[in-house]
Scaffold this motif. Sequence first.
Motif, PDB file in Angstrom:
ATOM      1  N   TYR A  91       0.857  -1.199   0.000  1.00 38.55           N
ATOM      2  CA  TYR A  91       0.000   0.000   0.000  1.00 38.55           C
ATOM      3  C   TYR A  91       0.882   1.234   0.000  1.00 38.55           C
ATOM      4  O   TYR A  91       1.910   1.283   0.685  1.00 38.55           O
ATOM      5  CB  TYR A  91      -0.908   0.017   1.229  1.00 38.55           C
ATOM      6  N   THR A  93       0.524   5.729  -0.206  1.00 43.09           N
ATOM      7  CA  THR A  93      -0.286   6.934  -0.271  1.00 43.09           C
ATOM      8  C   THR A  93       0.617   8.125   0.015  1.00 43.09           C
ATOM      9  O   THR A  93       1.814   7.964   0.249  1.00 43.09           O
ATOM     10  CB  THR A  93      -1.458   6.875   0.731  1.00 43.09           C
ATOM     11  N   GLY A  94       0.040   9.318  -0.007  1.00 41.66           N
ATOM     12  CA  GLY A  94       0.810  10.504   0.326  1.00 41.66           C
ATOM     13  C   GLY A  94       1.098  11.358  -0.886  1.00 41.66           C
ATOM     14  O   GLY A  94       0.569  11.146  -1.980  1.00 41.66           O
ATOM     15  N   SER A  95       1.969  12.339  -0.680  1.00 42.25           N
ATOM     16  CA  SER A  95       2.308  13.292  -1.735  1.00 42.25           C
ATOM     17  C   SER A  95       3.736  13.755  -1.545  1.00 42.25           C
ATOM     18  O   SER A  95       4.430  13.336  -0.606  1.00 42.25           O
ATOM     19  CB  SER A  95       1.333  14.472  -1.714  1.00 42.25           C
ATOM     20  N   PHE A  99       5.426  10.602   1.723  1.00 44.35           N
ATOM     21  CA  PHE A  99       4.810   9.367   1.260  1.00 44.35           C
ATOM     22  C   PHE A  99       4.821   8.327   2.384  1.00 44.35           C
ATOM     23  O   PHE A  99       5.767   8.261   3.176  1.00 44.35           O
ATOM     24  CB  PHE A  99       5.555   8.812   0.044  1.00 44.35           C
ATOM     25  N   GLN A 243      -2.604   2.997  -6.751  1.00 47.95           N
ATOM     26  CA  GLN A 243      -2.932   3.584  -5.457  1.00 47.95           C
ATOM     27  C   GLN A 243      -2.436   5.020  -5.347  1.00 47.95           C
ATOM     28  O   GLN A 243      -3.101   5.883  -4.778  1.00 47.95           O
ATOM     29  CB  GLN A 243      -2.327   2.739  -4.332  1.00 47.95           C
ATOM     30  N   LEU A 244      -1.270   5.292  -5.922  1.00 45.90           N
ATOM     31  CA  LEU A 244      -0.674   6.621  -5.858  1.00 45.90           C
ATOM     32  C   LEU A 244      -1.289   7.592  -6.863  1.00 45.90           C
ATOM     33  O   LEU A 244      -1.083   8.799  -6.753  1.00 45.90           O
ATOM     34  CB  LEU A 244       0.832   6.526  -6.095  1.00 45.90           C
TER      35      LEU A 244
END
Length: 304
Positions: A91, A93-95, A99, A243-244
């Motif tokens: 998994y 996520t983030g930016s 991240f 997912q990203l």
Amino acid sequence: MSIDPTPNPDRPFDAIIVGGSYAGLQAAMLLARARQRILVIDAGQRRNRFASASHGLLGRDGMEPGAIAAEGKAQLLAYPDVQWLDASAVYATGSHDNFLLRTDAGHELRARRLVLALGVVDELPPVEGLRERWGRSVFHCPYCHGFELQQGRIGVLANGELSMHHALMLPDWGQVTLLTNDTFVPSVEQTVALAERGVAIVTGAVDRISGIATVEMADGRTLDFDGLFAATRIRIASPLPEQLGCEFEDTPMGAIIRTDALKATTVPGVFACGDAARMMHSVPLALGDGALAGVATHRSLLFD
């Protein structure tokens, strides 16, 4: 070297490289040499694990693929700011600059940048006996395996339009027969082009592959070859790009991660390299891709 299972969330890695095969190792090497604090997460599933030798890599021609990867890993881990985790990243996520990755072993890891060196999975034509010979006497890359066939008898197992490309290339490596396998019918123009290259055409369904590279036809005919080539469909070996929010690009082989000339994906702070991010696939190309991604990731950490 392994990581602390409860790393400090207030000190993210400069970069996490997901995938520890050739592209990932090369990207990590240049980031390590730039003295960045990095982590490589690797599930241990190299795409070319079925092949006994890797060809076309300067200085390593003919070496066992696992030995090349193991030597690269040992050299990488000699750098002080590199950590390695044997796990699957499941998994993300983030930016940009923040991240979060989770692994199947329960780790939660943070990084300023991500490098996706994920590799791909080959989906082979559904012919009995093909999978057992994949990488041994059934291949996909003439530059990687064609020379060793010693200009012998080469069969191309058709699996769509890409097989036409194979059939037109391979006469430089041997005597070629295109097996249409009831999946591909050359046009008049294509038939002329094949004839000009000296390619024979065999119609009808292939039942199974036996021996080294013997093709048993559904109608009872048996054709002996020194090697076979088959185009595969590919799929990216991870859900992380989706997912990203990375964009994808369609190719004749399947979808790959869209990147720019510096291996940046459409998500700021995420880079991609290797087979999951390019259409042409080989160890030398993966290494070059990884080198570019490593340099670009470091430049991003400095200037973005």
